[in-house]
Scaffold this motif. Structure first.
Motif, PDB file in Angstrom:
ATOM      1  N   ILE A   1       0.864  -1.180   0.000  1.00 40.56           N
ATOM      2  CA  ILE A   1       0.000   0.000   0.000  1.00 40.56           C
ATOM      3  C   ILE A   1       0.900   1.230   0.000  1.00 40.56           C
ATOM      4  CG2 ILE A   1      -1.781   1.297   1.234  1.00 40.56           C
ATOM      5  CD1 ILE A   1      -2.568  -1.365   2.604  1.00 40.56           C
ATOM      6  N   ALA A   2       0.801   2.056  -1.031  1.00 42.86           N
ATOM      7  CA  ALA A   2       1.543   3.314  -1.066  1.00 42.86           C
ATOM      8  C   ALA A   2       0.728   4.379  -0.348  1.00 42.86           C
ATOM      9  CB  ALA A   2       1.817   3.736  -2.506  1.00 42.86           C
ATOM     10  N   ALA A   3       1.307   4.956   0.700  1.00 47.44           N
ATOM     11  CA  ALA A   3       0.670   6.057   1.427  1.00 47.44           C
ATOM     12  C   ALA A   3       1.371   7.338   0.984  1.00 47.44           C
ATOM     13  CB  ALA A   3       0.789   5.847   2.928  1.00 47.44           C
ATOM     14  N   VAL A   4       0.771   8.023   0.015  1.00 47.45           N
ATOM     15  CA  VAL A   4       1.415   9.163  -0.644  1.00 47.45           C
ATOM     16  C   VAL A   4       1.147  10.415   0.176  1.00 47.45           C
ATOM     17  CG1 VAL A   4       1.582  10.490  -2.775  1.00 47.45           C
ATOM     18  CG2 VAL A   4       1.116   8.028  -2.878  1.00 47.45           C
TER      19      VAL A   4
ATOM     20  N   ARG B   1      -2.987   2.428  -3.754  1.00 45.10           N
ATOM     21  CA  ARG B   1      -2.429   3.758  -3.528  1.00 45.10           C
ATOM     22  C   ARG B   1      -3.462   4.644  -2.839  1.00 45.10           C
ATOM     23  NH1 ARG B   1      -0.879   1.284  -7.551  1.00 45.10           N
ATOM     24  NH2 ARG B   1      -2.985   1.426  -8.388  1.00 45.10           N
ATOM     25  N   ILE B   2      -3.081   5.238  -1.721  1.00 48.94           N
ATOM     26  CA  ILE B   2      -3.921   6.244  -1.091  1.00 48.94           C
ATOM     27  C   ILE B   2      -3.098   7.521  -0.968  1.00 48.94           C
ATOM     28  CG2 ILE B   2      -5.164   4.456   0.176  1.00 48.94           C
ATOM     29  CD1 ILE B   2      -3.820   5.507   2.734  1.00 48.94           C
ATOM     30  N   GLY B   3      -3.778   8.667  -0.917  1.00 46.13           N
ATOM     31  CA  GLY B   3      -3.022   9.909  -0.887  1.00 46.13           C
ATOM     32  C   GLY B   3      -3.661  10.972  -0.031  1.00 46.13           C
ATOM     33  N   SER B   4      -2.825  11.763   0.595  1.00 46.92           N
ATOM     34  CA  SER B   4      -3.270  12.954   1.307  1.00 46.92           C
ATOM     35  C   SER B   4      -3.800  13.975   0.310  1.00 46.92           C
ATOM     36  CB  SER B   4      -2.077  13.537   2.077  1.00 46.92           C
ATOM     37  OG  SER B   4      -2.285  14.899   2.383  1.00 46.92           O
ATOM     38  N   GLU B   5      -4.727  14.802   0.768  1.00 44.21           N
ATOM     39  CA  GLU B   5      -5.240  15.881  -0.093  1.00 44.21           C
ATOM     40  C   GLU B   5      -4.132  16.811  -0.581  1.00 44.21           C
ATOM     41  OE1 GLU B   5      -9.850  16.962   0.960  1.00 44.21           O
ATOM     42  OE2 GLU B   5      -8.305  17.737   2.310  1.00 44.21           O
ATOM     43  N   LYS B   6      -3.020  16.864   0.144  1.00 47.93           N
ATOM     44  CA  LYS B   6      -1.918  17.743  -0.229  1.00 47.93           C
ATOM     45  C   LYS B   6      -0.958  17.097  -1.230  1.00 47.93           C
ATOM     46  CE  LYS B   6      -1.834  20.337   4.138  1.00 47.93           C
ATOM     47  NZ  LYS B   6      -1.005  20.706   5.314  1.00 47.93           N
ATOM     48  N   ALA B   7      -1.167  15.849  -1.546  1.00 46.07           N
ATOM     49  CA  ALA B   7      -0.244  15.140  -2.435  1.00 46.07           C
ATOM     50  C   ALA B   7      -0.254  15.742  -3.843  1.00 46.07           C
ATOM     51  CB  ALA B   7      -0.599  13.662  -2.495  1.00 46.07           C
ATOM     52  N   LYS B   8       0.902  15.718  -4.476  1.00 51.37           N
ATOM     53  CA  LYS B   8       1.063  16.143  -5.865  1.00 51.37           C
ATOM     54  C   LYS B   8       1.721  14.997  -6.623  1.00 51.37           C
ATOM     55  CE  LYS B   8      -0.300  20.453  -5.171  1.00 51.37           C
ATOM     56  NZ  LYS B   8      -1.548  20.996  -5.778  1.00 51.37           N
ATOM     57  N   LEU B   9       1.136  14.630  -7.766  1.00 51.15           N
ATOM     58  CA  LEU B   9       1.630  13.473  -8.506  1.00 51.15           C
ATOM     59  C   LEU B   9       1.903  13.843  -9.954  1.00 51.15           C
ATOM     60  CD1 LEU B   9      -1.056  12.609  -6.564  1.00 51.15           C
ATOM     61  CD2 LEU B   9      -0.102  10.370  -7.036  1.00 51.15           C
ATOM     62  N   GLY B  10       2.892  13.180 -10.553  1.00 51.56           N
ATOM     63  CA  GLY B  10       3.169  13.444 -11.958  1.00 51.56           C
ATOM     64  C   GLY B  10       4.408  12.716 -12.437  1.00 51.56           C
ATOM     65  N   LEU B  11       4.551  12.692 -13.749  1.00 51.27           N
ATOM     66  CA  LEU B  11       5.729  12.115 -14.404  1.00 51.27           C
ATOM     67  C   LEU B  11       6.337  13.227 -15.265  1.00 51.27           C
ATOM     68  CD1 LEU B  11       4.321   8.604 -15.458  1.00 51.27           C
ATOM     69  CD2 LEU B  11       5.939   9.092 -13.606  1.00 51.27           C
ATOM     70  N   PRO B  12       7.207  14.054 -14.693  1.00 52.09           N
ATOM     71  CA  PRO B  12       7.706  15.238 -15.401  1.00 52.09           C
ATOM     72  C   PRO B  12       8.958  15.003 -16.249  1.00 52.09           C
ATOM     73  CG  PRO B  12       8.476  15.276 -13.139  1.00 52.09           C
ATOM     74  CD  PRO B  12       7.627  14.023 -13.276  1.00 52.09           C
TER      75      PRO B  12
ATOM     76  N   LEU C   1      -8.788   9.021  -1.232  1.00 55.00           N
ATOM     77  CA  LEU C   1      -8.325  10.367  -0.927  1.00 55.00           C
ATOM     78  C   LEU C   1      -8.524  10.615   0.562  1.00 55.00           C
ATOM     79  CD1 LEU C   1      -7.303  13.049  -2.191  1.00 55.00           C
ATOM     80  CD2 LEU C   1      -9.698  13.698  -2.475  1.00 55.00           C
ATOM     81  N   VAL C   2      -7.462  10.987   1.254  1.00 49.96           N
ATOM     82  CA  VAL C   2      -7.508  11.173   2.700  1.00 49.96           C
ATOM     83  C   VAL C   2      -7.529  12.660   3.004  1.00 49.96           C
ATOM     84  CG1 VAL C   2      -6.343  10.702   4.890  1.00 49.96           C
ATOM     85  CG2 VAL C   2      -6.248   9.018   3.037  1.00 49.96           C
ATOM     86  N   LYS C   3      -8.557  13.091   3.705  1.00 50.60           N
ATOM     87  CA  LYS C   3      -8.747  14.503   3.987  1.00 50.60           C
ATOM     88  C   LYS C   3      -7.626  15.056   4.849  1.00 50.60           C
ATOM     89  CE  LYS C   3     -13.798  14.512   3.640  1.00 50.60           C
ATOM     90  NZ  LYS C   3     -15.076  14.792   4.339  1.00 50.60           N
TER      91      LYS C   3
ATOM     92  N   LEU D   1      -2.918   9.787   7.548  1.00 45.78           N
ATOM     93  CA  LEU D   1      -2.776   8.973   6.343  1.00 45.78           C
ATOM     94  C   LEU D   1      -2.404   7.535   6.679  1.00 45.78           C
ATOM     95  CD1 LEU D   1      -2.660   9.055   3.174  1.00 45.78           C
ATOM     96  CD2 LEU D   1      -0.212   9.513   3.431  1.00 45.78           C
ATOM     97  N   ILE D   2      -1.459   7.351   7.595  1.00 49.40           N
ATOM     98  CA  ILE D   2      -1.011   6.007   7.939  1.00 49.40           C
ATOM     99  C   ILE D   2      -2.122   5.226   8.639  1.00 49.40           C
ATOM    100  CG2 ILE D   2       0.678   4.650   9.237  1.00 49.40           C
ATOM    101  CD1 ILE D   2       1.779   6.033   6.747  1.00 49.40           C
ATOM    102  N   SER D   3      -2.930   5.904   9.436  1.00 49.56           N
ATOM    103  CA  SER D   3      -4.059   5.221  10.083  1.00 49.56           C
ATOM    104  C   SER D   3      -5.051   4.696   9.053  1.00 49.56           C
ATOM    105  CB  SER D   3      -4.771   6.169  11.064  1.00 49.56           C
ATOM    106  OG  SER D   3      -3.937   6.485  12.151  1.00 49.56           O
TER     107      SER D   3
END
Length: 257
Positions: A100-103, A121-132, A181-183, A188-190
């Motif tokens: 489980i990726a906790a982004v 994959r789960i992510g914090s609302e603040k996460a930024k993702l991309g392949l630049p 999506l985690v508010k 996030l880890i919980s």
């Protein structure tokens, strides 16, 4: 002696693996990749471990590959680096462990490719993702061109890869890049642990078989995948796990896996 670049915390059948290079936003270099491979090897040998949560220390999950180290690579050096990265991420994807990726922040380039190699994959609302990578005159080299298109489809993957643009967590969730999506304010880890605990309640052989069947099916034609599913479904009737699961269901009790 320098501090380990990979830190592991065991909680019963769950392991929390944290990439520990916050001064470089957890950027991936040869040392990180090798330690990550060694960590998975160690966890796989420990038969008590079934689920691994992967996250990053500080404000980044993994901000990408280490550009300072990549800048002076020649063609053969670049091929070796890609081989190392692909080998590490293949190991994670094909592992018997559920990942489980906790982004928790930036997941860019090799960081997003690491998340793509995980099962969930789960992510914090603040996460930024991309392949630049195209912004550097490169392309993803650790499996991103292949895994992203299989996950979200050619068109969306092409847009992200060709533009090199970052997207926020809400957009990543909308297009299926994130499972959850985690508010902001929630731990996030919980949330990742809650998913892990649900998996850990299920039959371990069944979960591992389901993972292998899904992955092997992705690499073959649909008709062959269906045949594989039938074979694996039937084989589970050989063991005690399925008998216990079905008996527990009929007796209205929790199974003893």
């Amino acid at each position: 002696m320098s501090e380990s670049l990979i830190q592991i915390q065991k909680e019963g059948k769950l392991a929390i693996l944290e990439i520990n290079r916050p001064s470089a936003l957890n950027a991936l270099n040869e040392s990180v990749l090798k330690e990550l491979t060694a960590a998975f090897h160690s966890l796989e040998k420990d038969e008590t471990t079934r689920v691994v949560i992967i996250t990053g220390q500080g404000k980044a999950f993994v901000a990408g590959a280490d550009i300072a180290n990549m800048k002076d690579l020649d063609v053969s050096g670049a091929e070796e680096f890609a081989t190392l990265g692909q080998g590490t991420f293949d190991r994670i994807q094909k592992s018997k462990l559920i990942s489980i990726a906790a982004v928790n922040g930036f997941a860019l380039g090799g960081g997003l490719e690491l998340a793509l190699a995980c099962d969930i994959r789960i992510g914090s609302e603040k996460a930024k993702l991309g392949l630049p990578e195209v912004s550097l005159g490169l392309i993803p080299g650790f499996g991103g061109t292949q895994r992203l298109s299989r996950l979200i489809g050619y068109g969306r993957a092409a847009e992200l890869i060709f533009t090199g643009d970052m997207i926020g967590a809400e957009e990543a969730y909308r297009i299926g890049l994130l499972n959850k999506l985690v508010k902001d304010g929630d731990d996030l880890i919980s949330v990742a642990k809650t998913i892990a605990e649900s998996i850990l309640k299920r039959g371990p052989i069944a979960v591992a078989t389901a993972k292998n069947t899904i992955l092997n099916g992705l690499d073959t034609q649909f008709a062959k995948g269906i045949e594989l599913e039938k074979k694996e479904f039937s084989n589970l009737f050989y063991g005690k796990e399925s008998k216990e699961g079905m008996t527990a269901f009929l007796e209205k009790r929790a199974p003893n896996f």
